[in-house]
Design a protein around this motif. Structure first.
Motif, short mmCIF file in Angstrom:
data_model
loop_
_atom_site.label_atom_id
_atom_site.label_comp_id
_atom_site.label_asym_id
_atom_site.label_seq_id
_atom_site.Cartn_x
_atom_site.Cartn_y
_atom_site.Cartn_z
N LYS A 77 14.34 23.51 27.13
CA LYS A 77 14.77 22.13 27.01
C LYS A 77 15.49 22.02 25.66
N SER A 78 16.82 21.94 25.76
CA SER A 78 17.63 21.98 24.54
C SER A 78 17.82 20.60 23.95
N LEU A 79 17.37 20.44 22.72
CA LEU A 79 17.46 19.16 22.01
C LEU A 79 18.39 19.32 20.81
N LEU A 80 19.38 18.48 20.72
CA LEU A 80 20.26 18.49 19.54
C LEU A 80 19.51 17.80 18.40
N VAL A 81 19.14 18.57 17.38
CA VAL A 81 18.29 17.99 16.33
C VAL A 81 19.01 17.73 15.00
N ASP A 82 20.17 18.39 14.80
CA ASP A 82 20.79 18.22 13.47
C ASP A 82 22.24 18.69 13.50
N LEU A 83 22.93 18.42 12.41
CA LEU A 83 24.30 18.92 12.19
C LEU A 83 24.35 19.24 10.71
N ARG A 84 24.47 20.55 10.39
CA ARG A 84 24.31 20.97 9.00
C ARG A 84 25.39 21.97 8.63
N VAL A 85 25.47 22.26 7.37
CA VAL A 85 26.43 23.28 6.91
C VAL A 85 25.93 24.65 7.35
N ALA A 86 26.85 25.42 7.90
CA ALA A 86 26.47 26.70 8.51
C ALA A 86 25.66 27.59 7.59
N ARG A 87 26.09 27.73 6.34
CA ARG A 87 25.38 28.65 5.45
C ARG A 87 23.92 28.26 5.25
N ASP A 88 23.58 26.98 5.46
CA ASP A 88 22.21 26.54 5.23
C ASP A 88 21.29 26.79 6.41
N VAL A 89 21.88 27.03 7.60
CA VAL A 89 21.00 27.11 8.79
C VAL A 89 21.21 28.36 9.65
N VAL A 90 22.44 28.90 9.65
CA VAL A 90 22.70 30.02 10.57
C VAL A 90 22.09 31.30 10.03
N PRO A 91 21.19 31.95 10.77
CA PRO A 91 20.54 33.17 10.26
C PRO A 91 21.57 34.28 10.01
N GLY A 92 21.41 34.97 8.90
CA GLY A 92 22.23 36.14 8.63
C GLY A 92 23.64 35.85 8.18
N LEU A 93 23.99 34.60 7.97
CA LEU A 93 25.35 34.27 7.53
C LEU A 93 25.35 34.22 6.02
N GLU A 94 25.86 35.28 5.39
CA GLU A 94 25.80 35.31 3.93
C GLU A 94 27.04 35.96 3.33
N GLY A 95 27.27 35.65 2.11
CA GLY A 95 28.38 36.25 1.35
C GLY A 95 29.72 35.87 1.96
N LYS A 96 30.64 36.84 1.95
CA LYS A 96 31.97 36.58 2.49
C LYS A 96 31.98 37.10 3.94
N ALA B 64 42.32 44.62 4.80
CA ALA B 64 41.69 45.55 3.87
C ALA B 64 40.20 45.70 4.12
N GLY B 65 39.65 44.87 4.99
CA GLY B 65 38.23 44.98 5.28
C GLY B 65 37.34 44.31 4.25
N SER B 66 37.91 43.43 3.40
CA SER B 66 37.07 42.80 2.38
C SER B 66 36.20 41.69 2.94
N ILE B 67 36.47 41.27 4.17
CA ILE B 67 35.68 40.20 4.78
C ILE B 67 34.83 40.80 5.89
N GLN B 68 33.54 40.48 5.90
CA GLN B 68 32.70 40.99 6.96
C GLN B 68 32.86 40.13 8.21
N LEU B 69 33.10 40.77 9.33
CA LEU B 69 33.25 40.04 10.59
C LEU B 69 32.02 40.32 11.44
N SER B 70 31.48 39.28 12.06
CA SER B 70 30.28 39.47 12.88
C SER B 70 30.31 38.55 14.09
N PRO B 71 29.88 39.03 15.25
CA PRO B 71 29.87 38.17 16.44
C PRO B 71 28.93 36.97 16.25
N CYS B 72 29.40 35.79 16.65
CA CYS B 72 28.55 34.59 16.61
C CYS B 72 27.22 34.86 17.32
#
Lengths: 467, 477
Positions: B72-91, B135-143
């Motif tokens: 049962k999916s409940l929309l609970v918030d809308l936040r800045v990605a870096r504060d909530v998305v697991p593993g999203l760090e640095g560049k 140049a590969g300076s940015i890490q790319l990761s699947p959502c």
């Protein structure tokens, strides 16, 4: 002269169907050459050999390629016929519902309880497991299934109280329904369990001619009595027949079995304490308790008639005495039924007559071809090949009727033996109820001078005498 | 053992066998059988043959389906990605689809990645952005590997606002970004000043207000909204109009009740909702993601938990194979093009929005959206036909999502590797078509069949893995 073609992506049709479609296309007016094949590398090579390979063809093995060569108009008209030729010949079935593509789905949609599986061998095990897991009994016509899978399939079936008839099971008759190569025999008191398809056909037809019906004929597949498989289905079959209402006598038909399995089988039969007649081809045993052993399939039928006290032996047709003065030439036998071929070999060996007997249903002959019981052309081609030879004294063939068989096997044979110049002997395996018309098939053959017998043993002896 | 009486046969083989039975007046329906690759047949046999492996597979699949359909999916918030998305760090930038390399990325994806760098301020020009990426300076990761989903290029960067959806049953969370609307937008590869400005507006003006309203509401029941929208002509992938309207209605009072509200900003926000029919897509995707993630990671399970495209490749994830992706070249889409465009202009399929089909929506509910079938070049009958086909490759009918035109039958849900392998039918998606040049946008819509190879590869892997599962548990096996 043009070459036109069409590619149908992902449109699978089995090779038997496509052979028919190719012939039908080639037979259309004006068409010079035509082929409908799945675009496997091998098939594309064959197209190329026939001058039918479309230039720059982009097709994968799952795609259907239809190529036609001839005058422009004829070729265009031919291509328009493709849908009609590819359409299934089945009358029944719903008109326009989503197709069902799995055994599991089909069982659910139509409340099926038995899967008839005849897909190429390398895919058959997976389908059979799926059928068993869906709670279906299985009739597995396919061969080239590994022995390990045969063992596992039979174990799984037995654990779920289901039949696992096969792999390599050609014939069964369950509650009046013929599966695979079977004849419209009457129902009656004989319960059969057999590792041989044509063996079951011969016995059920002989008994039918004697007025004796078949209750059930459980096929086990040709390899059931090997050491690895250990006769598990034969054993199950015996138990089923022993418990089945209406079965007064049990007949067991086996191809030559491994020693251990044979001994186990004999022990089980003797322990059942029910009237049993067993033909373990190639082996002879002394009768024991209620178990009687037959030397041949005809002998088995004879013992059943004796046991049931009906005293009719319609297969005791004329015997042809061998001319002992002559040095017999070779009997050439071209058999569609493997067990019938073995039995003929047994008999001719006993007569010390030289023979060259071929089982046209064997792997090497059936690759990419329909079974010879369905399609007689391989045999008629080989008969024509006998014309030049001077070492052949007689030709021995089996003419097999039934719902899955060719609609007119006698008629198909006649042109090939016309002017052959050697005696032809045929065993006619069929029942009065068969669609081909038993009497008509016999008349056709006799009208062409063929010596016809309903018993394979009699036919083999006659061929040995005439050669 | 009782013999079947009467015998009711099913035929898998040449038609002769069926005809021979029909001649005896026994109905013998025939399976439209197609051969799989031989090794796939062997893998299927392996999974069906052994009692323990078979039972394990049945049990974990049932468990996975229970978790997925019970979510049962409940929309609970809308936040800045870096504060909530697991593993999203640095560049780091998240993107749609399976793992991606810059050098093989398509036009729209490149444009979106570059645009995200501009938005973040990590680059000052598109050229600089492209150099950094090359140049590969940015890490790319699947959502997907961060419990996140994004439509089309699906590029999500740390400073972007993301919806937070919580599965009330399983407790897990999923995230998606705010939809920019139609026209020249980042997700189609546009990255000019106007695009960046709009992204900033969404982040700085819309997100705080909308986030506050969502929190104030105590949560918006997305599963419930989706169920209603299905009865109003939406399929929640290409058509979200009703769901967007329902959402706007649900959130409106909480938006208006906010403190420090500015009626101009509020009006702009409502206007945004009114003009953005596709708004709910990101929520429908996040709701599906939350449900499917709940069923992911069960050893031995053949349930597909994600289908996603990055514009170059299409990839799937399966519950029983963990973090592995199984990929194939992204297929071309069959569909209707807007005037002036054609197949030669089309980008290969792109986006995480196939998570909707994976969750029993989109093409799997096409019979609920007759308007869409017209749009994608078919007829309403086509919609029914496609949905019907999907029932054969799924394990369940959704207990909550139903289709009025099919007598309120539950949508097909739970794509099963085994059923795909046996039937040789792969899932169908309905999707938008992007222009291959970045920044031009949507040029059409259509349906696309997912290639079957990734499903075959996943089944082979699973058959291999489950063998070790059983033998490791029983060393004497």
């Amino acid at each position: 002269m043009t070459l036109r073609w069409t590619v149908r992506p992902n449109a699978y049709h089995d090779s038997v169907k496509l052979m028919r479609v190719s012939e039908d296309l080639a037979a259309l007016p004006g068409v010079e050459r035509a082929a409908a094949v799945m675009a496997t590398p091998l098939n594309l090579e064959l197209l190329s050999d026939d001058g039918l390979l479309p230039p720059g063809l982009d097709a994968a093995p799952e795609d259907l390629v239809v190529a036609v060569r001839g005058p422009e108009e004829a070729v265009r008209a031919a291509l328009e016929e493709i849908d009609r030729l590819l359409a299934p010949r089945q009358m029944s079935g719903e008109a326009v519902q989503a197709p069902v593509r799995t055994i599991e789905g089909a069982a659910a949609r139509w409340d099926g309880n038995l899967a008839v599986i005849a897909v190429p061998g390398q895919f058959a095990a997976a389908e059979a497991y799926a059928a068993l897991r869906s709670g279906l009994h299985v009739f597995l016509f396919s061969d080239n299934v590994s022995i390990e899978d045969e063992v596992e399939l039979k174990a799984l079936a037995i654990a779920g109280n289901k039949l696992m008839m096969g792999p390599d099971c050609g014939t069964a008759i369950i509650n009046g329904v013929g599966l695979g190569f079977a004849n419209r025999v009457r129902r009656g008191p004989v319960g059969i369990v057999g590792a041989s398809g044509t063996g079951i056909q011969q016995v059920t037809c002989l008994l039918d001619a004697a007025g004796i019906g078949t209750a059930q004929a459980i096929g086990t597949g040709g390899r059931d009595l090997s050491t690895a498989v250990g006769g598990s289905m034969t054993s199950q079959g015996l138990q089923i027949l022993a418990d089945a209402p209406g079965v007064e006598i049990i007949a067991v038909i086996s191809k030559p079995a491994d020693e251990e399995s044979s001994a186990d089988l004999r022990r089980q039969m003797e322990a059942l304490n029910r009237p049993i007649v067993a033909c373990l081809l190639g082996e002879t045993y002394a009768d024991s308790g209620k178990v009687r052993y037959a030397r041949t399939l005809t002998n088995l039928a004879e013992i059943v008639v004796e046991e049931l006290g009906t005293d009719e032996f319609p297969w005791r047709e004329r015997e042809i005495a061998p001319d002992r003065e002559r040095d017999g030439k070779k009997v050439v036998g071209l058999y569609a039924g493997g067990t019938l071929r073995s039995e003929a070999g047994q008999i001719l060996d006993g007569m010390k007559r030289p023979h060259e007997l071929v089982d046209l249903g064997a792997d090497e002959y059936t690759r990419g071809r329909a079974h010879p019981i369905i399609d007689p052309r391989l045999r008629t081609g080989m008969i024509e090949g006998l014309q030049g030879r001077n070492d052949v004294g007689a030709l021995l063939v089996d003419i097999i009727l039934g719902d899955l068989a060719h609609p007119d096997p006698a008629g198909a044979l006649l042109p090939a033996i016309d002017g052959l110049g050697i005696p032809v002997v045929a065993v006619l395996v069929g029942a009065e109820g068969d669609l081909q018309g038993l009497e008509r098939q016999r008349s056709l053959l006799e009208g062409a001078g063929v010596s016809v017998f309903m018993s394979n043993s009699y036919a083999a002896r006659a061929a040995g005498a005439l050669a | 053992m009782r013999l079947p009486d009467p015998v009711r046969p099913i035929v898998a083989g040449p038609e002769d066998f069926a005809l021979a039975l029909e001649a005896q007046e026994v109905a013998a329906p025939r399976v439209e059988w197609q051969p799989p690759p031989e090794e796939v047949s062997r893998a299927m046999a392996a999974l069906l043959r052994d009692d323990e492996r078979y039972r394990t597979m049945q049990e974990v699949n049932a468990e996975a389906m229970g978790r997925i359909t019970g979510a049962k999916s409940l929309l609970v918030d809308l936040r800045v990605a870096r504060d909530v998305v697991p593993g999203l760090e640095g560049k780091m930038l998240l993107h749609a689809g399976p793992p991606l390399a810059w050098k093989t990325a398509s036009g729209p994806m490149r444009g979106a990645l570059a645009g995200a760098l501009l938005f973040e301020g990590w680059a000052r020009s598109a050229e600089e952005a492209e150099s950094m990426l090359a140049a590969g300076s940015i890490q790319l990761s699947p959502c997907h590997e961060h419990n996140t989903v994004g439509p089309m290029a699906g590029v999500i960067s740390p400073a972007m606002p993301v919806f937070v959806v919580e599965n009330q049953t399983g407790g897990n969370r999923a995230y998606s970004n705010l939809n920019e609307g139609l026209g020249k937008v980042l997700r189609y590869g546009a990255n000019d000043a106007g695009v960046i400005a709009r992204l900033r507006w969404l982040a700085q003006e819309v997100a705080p207000l909308l986030g506050a309203a969502i929190r104030r509401s105590g949560g918006i029941d997305l599963t419930g909204l989706i169920a209603q929208a299905l009865h109003m002509g939406d399929e929640l992938h290409n058509r979200n109009k009703a769901a967007t309207a329902l959402f706007a209605r649900a959130i409106a009072p909480f938006l208006v009740e906010g403190e420090g509200r500015n009626s101009n900003t509020l009006a702009a926000l409502f206007r945004y909702l009114a003009e953005t029919d596709v708004f709910f897509l990101n929520l429908s995707m996040a709701a599906s993601k939350a449900a499917l993630d709940a069923g992911h990671g069960l050893d031995g399970s053949t349930v597909v938990t994600a289908i996603a495209r990055n514009g170059t490749e299409i990839g799937i994830r399966v519950s029983g194979t963990g973090n592995r992706w199984f990929t194939a070249p992204a297929p071309a889409i069959e569909g209707l093009y807007f005037p002036g465009y054609g197949p030669q202009d089309a980008n290969p399929d792109l986006g995480d929005s196939a998570i909707t089909e994976t969750g029993g929506l989109g093409a799997f509910a096409l019979a609920a959206a007759p308007a869409i079938t017209q749009f994608i070049g078919g007829t309403p009958e086509l919609g029914g036909k496609i949905t019907e086909e999907m029932y054969a490759i799924t394990l369940a009918e959704h207990p909550v999502y139903s289709i009025p035109a099919l007598d309120y039958r539950g949508t097909p849900v739970g794509i099963d590797l085994m059923r795909v392998a046996q039937s040789r039918v792969a899932p169908m998606l309905d999707t938008g078509i992007a222009h291959r040049e970045p920044g031009i946008g949507q040029i059409g819509a259509g349906i696309v069949r997912v290639p079957i190879e990734p499903f075959d590869a996943a089944l082979l892997q699973l058959a291999d893995l489950s063998l070790h599962l059983v033998t490791d548990a029983h060393p004497d096996h």
